[in-house]
Design an enzyme around this catalytic site. Structure first.
Site, PDB file in Angstrom:
ATOM      1  N   ASN A 263      11.121  12.918   6.350  1.00 15.12           N
ATOM      2  CA  ASN A 263      10.261  14.086   6.127  1.00 15.12           C
ATOM      3  C   ASN A 263       9.379  14.435   7.323  1.00 15.12           C
ATOM      4  O   ASN A 263       8.834  15.534   7.382  1.00 15.12           O
ATOM      5  CB  ASN A 263       9.362  13.855   4.904  1.00 15.12           C
ATOM      6  CG  ASN A 263      10.150  13.836   3.613  1.00 15.12           C
ATOM      7  OD1 ASN A 263      11.368  13.954   3.608  1.00 15.12           O
ATOM      8  ND2 ASN A 263       9.458  13.681   2.506  1.00 15.12           N
TER       9      ASN A 263
ATOM     10  N   ASN B 281      15.026  17.911   4.502  1.00 13.85           N
ATOM     11  CA  ASN B 281      13.609  17.802   4.857  1.00 13.85           C
ATOM     12  C   ASN B 281      13.361  17.461   6.319  1.00 13.85           C
ATOM     13  O   ASN B 281      12.331  17.836   6.888  1.00 13.85           O
ATOM     14  CB  ASN B 281      12.913  16.780   3.951  1.00 13.85           C
ATOM     15  CG  ASN B 281      12.719  17.310   2.540  1.00 13.85           C
ATOM     16  OD1 ASN B 281      12.567  18.508   2.334  1.00 13.85           O
ATOM     17  ND2 ASN B 281      12.743  16.413   1.568  1.00 13.85           N
TER      18      ASN B 281
ATOM     19  N   ASP C  31      22.812  15.112   7.657  1.00 11.09           N
ATOM     20  CA  ASP C  31      23.598  15.162   6.437  1.00 11.09           C
ATOM     21  C   ASP C  31      23.419  16.531   5.790  1.00 11.09           C
ATOM     22  O   ASP C  31      22.403  17.188   5.990  1.00 11.09           O
ATOM     23  CB  ASP C  31      23.168  14.057   5.467  1.00 11.09           C
ATOM     24  CG  ASP C  31      21.698  14.186   5.078  1.00 11.09           C
ATOM     25  OD1 ASP C  31      20.838  14.014   5.965  1.00 11.09           O
ATOM     26  OD2 ASP C  31      21.403  14.474   3.908  1.00 11.09           O
TER      27      ASP C  31
ATOM     28  N   TYR D  29      18.009   1.413   4.477  1.00 11.10           N
ATOM     29  CA  TYR D  29      18.533   2.778   4.537  1.00 11.10           C
ATOM     30  C   TYR D  29      19.756   2.921   5.427  1.00 11.10           C
ATOM     31  O   TYR D  29      20.362   3.990   5.482  1.00 11.10           O
ATOM     32  CB  TYR D  29      17.447   3.729   5.057  1.00 11.10           C
ATOM     33  CG  TYR D  29      16.225   3.796   4.190  1.00 11.10           C
ATOM     34  CD1 TYR D  29      16.256   4.436   2.948  1.00 11.10           C
ATOM     35  CD2 TYR D  29      15.028   3.211   4.587  1.00 11.10           C
ATOM     36  CE1 TYR D  29      15.141   4.497   2.145  1.00 11.10           C
ATOM     37  CE2 TYR D  29      13.903   3.265   3.789  1.00 11.10           C
ATOM     38  CZ  TYR D  29      13.960   3.910   2.575  1.00 11.10           C
ATOM     39  OH  TYR D  29      12.840   3.954   1.776  1.00 11.10           O
TER      40      TYR D  29
ATOM     41  N   HIS E  42      21.938   9.645   3.731  1.00  8.00           N
ATOM     42  CA  HIS E  42      20.916  10.356   4.495  1.00  8.00           C
ATOM     43  C   HIS E  42      20.935   9.972   5.978  1.00  8.00           C
ATOM     44  O   HIS E  42      20.374  10.690   6.804  1.00  8.00           O
ATOM     45  CB  HIS E  42      19.541  10.022   3.908  1.00  8.00           C
ATOM     46  CG  HIS E  42      18.662  11.219   3.667  1.00  8.00           C
ATOM     47  ND1 HIS E  42      19.077  12.526   3.797  1.00  8.00           N
ATOM     48  CD2 HIS E  42      17.350  11.293   3.301  1.00  8.00           C
ATOM     49  CE1 HIS E  42      18.072  13.342   3.519  1.00  8.00           C
ATOM     50  NE2 HIS E  42      17.012  12.619   3.226  1.00  8.00           N
TER      51      HIS E  42
END
Length: 202
Positions: free
Chosen positions: A61, A108, A87, A10, A15
């Protein structure tokens, strides 16, 4: 707090732009990251103030699960003591702005922080990543990697984001807004990437 997802897969995704800002600030200050609860943290100084940089290790999340213990332990007042670098799908790539309060806008991590702190009243550094191009699912878009032609603009955005964080810490939100809310590094011609399948980790 810089929002993002942990793990090498990631690291270069849209994100995780909030992580890029706090990582760069830590690098400039020669700060050392350490594990603390559900986060990695590093101590820096913003002017005369000591500040704690926080990178949740909970996945996006559940970001609030990382920030809430720090808010309680240090008796932070979210309205003045917390800035979340995130973001923002609703802002074009290249646009940076600071705001205070308001709903999550579908982000989220911010949504979970609001839930865990029971307040929307904290500052956000919102870094635009644009809405997904036609054929893209939003979940796939936020977890897509930056394109080579975006990297120069991204570096500039992160550098300006760090300056905005410094100004917030040293002078407060209003000064940071005055100095940085006009930031617009939008590329004049952007090529739409190919669609990719949705992923459940957004």
């Amino acid at each position: 707090m810089g929002l993002g997802n942990p793990g090498a897969m990631y690291a270069a995704t849209r994100h995780n732009v909030g992580w890029l800002v706090v990582d760069e600030l830590a690098r400039q200050e020669n700060a050392v990251w350490r594990k603390d609860g559900d986060a990695e943290v590093a101590e820096v100084r913003l002017g005369r103030e000591k500040a704690l940089l926080v990178k949740p290790q909970t996945f996006m999340n559940a970001s609030g699960r990382a920030v809430a213990p720090f808010a309680r332990f240090y008796k932070l007042e979210p309205s003045t003591d917390l800035l979340v670098a995130q973001d923002d799908l609703d802002s074009p790539f290249g646009l940076l702005r600071l705001r205070k309060g308001g709903r999550s806008g579908g982000q989220n991590g911010v949504k979970d922080i609001i839930a865990k702190l029971a307040t929307e009243d904290f500052a956000r550094l919102k870094i635009g990543i644009s809405r997904p191009p036609s054929g893209w699912d939003p979940a796939g878009w936020v977890l897509s990697k930056w394109r080579p032609e975006e990297e120069a603009t991204l570096r500039d955005l992160v550098a300006i984001g760090v300056k905005a964080v410094r100004t917030w810490g040293e002078k407060g939100l209003l000064d940071a807004q005055k100095d940085f809310n006009g930031t617009d590094l939008r590329p004049r011609e952007a090529q739409a990437p190919s669609p990719m399948p949705a992923t459940p980790d957004a």
